[in-house]
Scaffold this motif. Structure first.
Motif, PDB file in Angstrom:
ATOM      1  N   ASP A 241       0.859  -1.133  -0.099  1.00 37.98           N
ATOM      2  CA  ASP A 241       0.034   0.062  -0.067  1.00 37.98           C
ATOM      3  C   ASP A 241       0.771   1.139   0.009  1.00 37.98           C
ATOM      4  O   ASP A 241       2.156   1.261  -0.368  1.00 37.98           O
ATOM      5  CB  ASP A 241      -1.003  -0.064   1.289  1.00 37.98           C
TER       6      ASP A 241
ATOM      7  N   LYS B 264       1.835   3.199   2.092  1.00 33.81           N
ATOM      8  CA  LYS B 264       3.263   3.514   3.121  1.00 33.81           C
ATOM      9  C   LYS B 264       4.491   2.251   2.695  1.00 33.81           C
ATOM     10  O   LYS B 264       5.062   2.325   3.514  1.00 33.81           O
ATOM     11  CB  LYS B 264       2.466   3.158   4.415  1.00 33.81           C
ATOM     12  N   ASP B 265       4.172   1.603   1.782  1.00 37.64           N
ATOM     13  CA  ASP B 265       5.433   0.750   1.582  1.00 37.64           C
ATOM     14  C   ASP B 265       6.589   1.553   0.652  1.00 37.64           C
ATOM     15  O   ASP B 265       7.583   1.056   0.493  1.00 37.64           O
ATOM     16  CB  ASP B 265       5.135  -0.429   0.877  1.00 37.64           C
ATOM     17  N   VAL B 266       6.215   2.787   0.322  1.00 42.91           N
ATOM     18  CA  VAL B 266       7.237   3.600  -0.264  1.00 42.91           C
ATOM     19  C   VAL B 266       8.390   3.845   0.898  1.00 42.91           C
ATOM     20  O   VAL B 266       7.961   3.991   1.883  1.00 42.91           O
ATOM     21  CB  VAL B 266       6.657   5.007  -0.834  1.00 42.91           C
TER      22      VAL B 266
END
Lengths: 297, 297
Positions: A11, A13-15
């Motif tokens: 999602d 927030k995985d960056v």
């Protein structure tokens, strides 16, 4: 500057923090949307970044790369890729074009299934080449990937099998009539992929009744571990023989993306025990691991 | 909850947003410090996270895992790993121990060299097994990895070669005397690794004067691409024959970590052109690519 940024697996927030800073500082943001999918839609990403996103399909990346690169000598452009930027395809065309236009580029890496597959517990060192399993049709049953699985198996190596994704595909009729009407996306499931594999094995010369060996692919004595939505909070792993996985309902795996690993003979006790926790039939998992793969404690 | 969190490749900003949130919310934070290194020290991480970090060496992870897991049923514990948590070692011991103690765990993935190697432009699908090249000593020249390179080469596959790291090693004398005095860390460089490889090739039966083929490892006709500090702003790639890379000064590659890829025969024109930009000798790169590897435009 062109930033090529991996978004990771699940999602918004995985960056990475570095990637997020680059996106927030960019003048235009593209999302490459044809080699994989995140678990969330573009709107969630836009809200998190505070930026509008231009979805770039294969057509745009391959034929309109100069539009993507426009003014990137003075502006900052982010090109987002699910997973790692070099995972499913290297994007070398785009980067060489940037070079030709004297546009510098920076790559911001992230997890992709190619390394996150480590989560099933088999040492990454012992994987051979990765294969992609395409959807069979009534008239087309491509099987070149199977020989690659066999090449790995003969060396005792595991095979990561990625499963077909059909995005923005046209029906034969729409294609013939030049109508840009696209079919709904399709994502291959583990039971479909394993059933296709088993149907190819059946076509082969009938197996003799010699002792089954791990290097000979066999429905009841080849072990596999499936991954659904790896990296997502809802991720699920299932381990078992090919036959066991093929007989499960698709619901047992949940939504896309699915992939699976065919276990090679370089398989150790700790790995057996780690994956046993997800076994369809734990007793059979241990029996095949020890009896066929020769795992010793 | 135990969080197993990948830190990515380079500095404190390579953690994912999800990973950073987990760290900031944790009661204790461990850093696994024996399978890889970041480009920055623990202090930079501590300042960025606003958390103290406990450095966990191999000894602690392997023999004191219950200390790491203490109270993780009620507290949140982060266990940080450079790269991806499953990259260099699967940490299956620690996770199975958590399971046994009924402590739930969450894995937060990140890039590791196992997928970031894609940055040199060779399709990740065409890599075979990964090898680690250990330091030779006067009395010990381990070579089992070379057979694995050959297995890959015979199939036309590339090999990612990871290079030895010696952290917290004791001299033979200190080991014998039971003195916990450790040698300074050592990181193998590309010229050292390639020279070791070439010295093993020399020991083999002398090559006949048949036409060189990519599947036969040869100093002047096998291509390789080195990676130094991949993912870091200072990253550097160098491409050339094994001989060319072995003759370069270590300064040409810069500081650790180094690795390199031995190019297999599944090598295409776009990949040739992509890596040609880093060639020691571009003319020779193209000559070997086309003449030996048979790359066609």
């Amino acid at each position: 500057m062109l930033y090529l940024i991996g978004l990771g697996l699940s999602d918004e927030k995985d960056v990475t923090v570095r990637g997020l800073e680059a996106i927030k500082g960019s003048d235009r943001v593209y999302l490459e949307a044809y080699t994989s999918i995140l678990g969330v839609g573009k709107e969630r990403l836009e809200a998190f970044y505070g930026k509008d996103i231009i979805v770039a399909d294969r057509d745009m990346v391959e034929t309109e790369s100069d539009d993507i690169l426009a003014n990137a000598d003075t502006l900052d452009i982010s090109f987002l890729v699910v997973g790692d930027p070099f995972g499913a395809t290297t994007h070398a065309d785009l980067l060489l074009r940037a070079d030709a236009l004297k546009i510098p580029y920076t790559v911001i890496h992230n997890a992709s299934v190619m390394n996150a597959v480590g989560a099933v517990g088999l040492a990454l060192y012992n994987y051979g080449q990765t294969v992609s399993i395409p959807f069979f049709t009534d008239s087309w049953r491509p099987d070149s990937w199977l020989e690659r699985v066999r090449e790995n198996a003969r060396l005792g190596l595991h095979t990561l099998c990625l499963l077909d994704i059909k995005v923005k595909e046209q029906s034969e009729e729409n294609l013939a009539r030049g109508r840009k009407i696209f079919e709904p996306p399709r994502y291959m499931s583990v039971p479909t992929a394993v059933s296709q594999l088993l149907s190819l094995l059946e076509e082969d010369a009938p197996s003799t009744d010699s002792t089954p060996a791990p290097e000979a692919l066999n429905p009841s004595t080849t072990l596999a571990i499936s991954l659904s939505r790896v990296g997502d909070p809802s991720q699920k792993f299932v381990s078992g023989t090919l036959e066991e996985l093929s007989k499960l309902d698709e619901d047992a795996f949940g939504g896309p993306l699915h992939s699976f690993v065919i276990v090679g003979n370089r398989f150790h006790a700790l790995e057996r025990d780690f994956a046993a926790r997800w076994a369809v039939d734990r007793e059979n998992w241990d029996k095949v691991s020890n009896g066929v793969y020769g795992v010793r404690d």
